[in-house]
Structures are given as structure tokens and as C-alpha cells.
Enzyme design. Structure first.
Site, mmCIF file in Angstrom:
data_model
loop_
_atom_site.group_PDB
_atom_site.id
_atom_site.type_symbol
_atom_site.label_atom_id
_atom_site.label_comp_id
_atom_site.label_asym_id
_atom_site.label_seq_id
_atom_site.Cartn_x
_atom_site.Cartn_y
_atom_site.Cartn_z
ATOM 1 N N ASN A 135 -33.285 24.341 51.853
ATOM 2 C CA ASN A 135 -34.134 24.664 50.720
ATOM 3 C C ASN A 135 -35.528 25.026 51.199
ATOM 4 O OD1 ASN A 135 -34.883 24.839 47.919
ATOM 5 N ND2 ASN A 135 -35.924 22.879 48.146
ATOM 6 N N SER B 157 -37.624 7.414 38.524
ATOM 7 C CA SER B 157 -38.967 6.890 38.278
ATOM 8 C C SER B 157 -39.896 8.082 38.066
ATOM 9 C CB SER B 157 -39.429 6.009 39.439
ATOM 10 O OG SER B 157 -39.336 6.700 40.666
ATOM 11 N N LYS C 4 -28.496 11.926 36.578
ATOM 12 C CA LYS C 4 -29.560 11.368 37.409
ATOM 13 C C LYS C 4 -29.578 9.875 37.072
ATOM 14 C CE LYS C 4 -33.670 11.749 39.726
ATOM 15 N NZ LYS C 4 -33.927 12.423 41.008
ATOM 16 N N GLU D 159 -27.157 13.386 40.962
ATOM 17 C CA GLU D 159 -28.327 13.537 41.831
ATOM 18 C C GLU D 159 -28.929 12.183 42.171
ATOM 19 O OE1 GLU D 159 -32.941 14.918 41.831
ATOM 20 O OE2 GLU D 159 -31.679 15.591 40.167
#
Length: 231
Positions: A182, A48, A44, A122
Site C-alpha cells: 500500500n 478505538s 471491524k 479488519e
């Protein structure tokens, strides 16, 4: 732009928006790789909304990828840029006085991939989420040159968001490896019809539909997916 292509095969996971399930799908892809006997690592690059711990700032999504990886790696290699405020990465970086460097991400990625044969990277936010004054996540995807997997959160409006993102991926000239539906809730009105429309209009295969899970079960999610060919 310079090339910093990924040193091993893998996937770049993006989404139609933030909070769309990219991390769960990324973890499931790692589990699927491991089930095939691969040594897989997750990254990743930018996060944040990190929380302060005795070891420093930590992001739950990055920790999930670390947990599901087939090899232990130091956290800073998994998440080179960690910011506390839950805001757009370019704003969080500006507040921290940090300029996000694609070269630094490449350096960490090369170290992360040592001893592994697959990687899942990701993205943060959506395809064009800004990471600097001029850079977006699309720029990172382009220079890493990994096949792209698009996560589509099943909710009203997802068709428009998915088609716009799919077109943007194709315009970058990247390999569009597939998309994942999803389920964000227990039910979506006309779900089957929405998925059928997406299958007809997205120029890449559906890799599976991840079930709705209030408590995430990575094995159930992985079982719902088919890994792209040649990835």
C-alpha cells in the site's frame, strides 16, 4: 483455545502497524468480492478513536466497511466494541470498564454473516496489538481461522516489519493468503526494489499494489488487487 471459526469464507486483514491502510484495503477487497457477484459484509470487531454521534460511538473505518458491503447491517454487528479514546484497544477497554470477549465477537459475526457469502474482518493495529490483559489480535485471528491478508505500508522500515509479521502469521499455523503493498505517499525511495525484496522473502503472494490516493477511490483500489484463491 476454543474454536469460533467464521461461518462463511472470507479474509482476516492485518497490517504491519496502525495507520497502514488496512481499512482501505479491506474496503477494496469487499468491492472486489461484490464485483464477482458475492454478497460480502465487513467487520471491524474492535475500534478505538471513535466519535460520538446521535446514534452512539461510530468509527470511520467501520463505516467505510459498512458503505462498501453488499448487504446492509446494523452498525453494532459491524463494530461490537467501539471506544472513544484514540489509544490501544486494551487501554481503551480498560478505561471503559469493558472486557473484550471473543465469544461476543463470534456471536455478532454469525449474525452479520446471515444472508452473505463472503466476509472481510479488519484487525485493529498490528498483529500483536493487545485487546486485553492476555489477548492480542493474533488470538482473534486464530479462533476465527480465516485466511490472513497482510497490508504492508510502503515506507522506510517496512521490510523488517513485514517479515516479522509474516513469520508470526506462519507460526500461528494460519493460512497466509497473501500480502498487499500500500503506497502511503506519492513516492518511496527505491520502491520497486523494496517490493521485489518483499516478494522474494514473504512466503505468500503479493495480491497487488494499491496506489497512493489522497482521496480514496475504492474502485481504483479494488482494480489493483487480485483476490486470493479459495477465499
Amino acid at each position: 483455545m476454543f474454536s469460533i471459526s467464521c461461518p462463511i469464507p472470507g479474509l482476516f486483514v492485518t497490517g504491519t502497524d496502525t495507520e497502514i491502510g488496512k481499512s482501505r484495503v479491506s474496503a477494496a477487497l469487499l468491492a472486489a468480492y461484490r464485483a464477482q457477484g458475492h454478497v460480502a459484509v465487513g467487520m471491524k470487531p474492535i475500534a478505538s478513536g471513535c466519535r460520538q454521534t446521535p446514534e452512539g460511538l461510530r468509527n470511520d473505518d467501520a463505516l467505510l466497511l459498512t458503505q462498501e458491503a453488499g448487504a446492509e447491517r446494523p452498525y453494532p454487528l459491524v463494530n461490537p466494541y467501539a471506544f472513544a479514546p484514540p489509544i490501544s484497544p486494551h487501554l481503551a477497554a480498560a478505561e471503559a470498564g469493558v472486557e473484550i470477549s471473543l465469544i461476543r465477537i463470534q456471536t455478532h459475526l454469525s449474525q452479520l454473516c446471515m444472508g452473505a457469502d463472503r466476509v472481510v474482518v479488519e484487525a485493529a493495529g498490528g498483529w500483536y496489538a493487545p485487546i486485553g490483559e492476555e489477548l492480542t489480535m493474533a488470538d482473534l485471528a486464530r479462533v476465527l481461522d480465516l485466511p490472513v491478508v497482510l497490508v504492508v505500508g510502503l515506507r522506510l522500515g517496512c521490510i523488517n516489519h513485514a517479515l516479522l509479521t509474516a513469520r508470526a502469521i506462519e507460526e500461528e499455523g494460519l493460512t497466509f493468503a497473501g500480502w498487499v503493498a500500500n503506497r502511503l505517499g506519492p513516492a518511496m525511495s527505491h520502491e520497486a526494489q523494496n517490493i521485489a525484496t518483499l516478494e522474494r522473502m514473504i512466503p505468500a503472494p503479493r495480491l497487488g499494489t494499491v496506489p497512493y490516493q489522497p482521496e480514496f477511490d475504492v474502485h481504483a483500489a479494488a482494480a489493483a488487487l487480485t483476490l486470493p484463491r479459495r477465499a
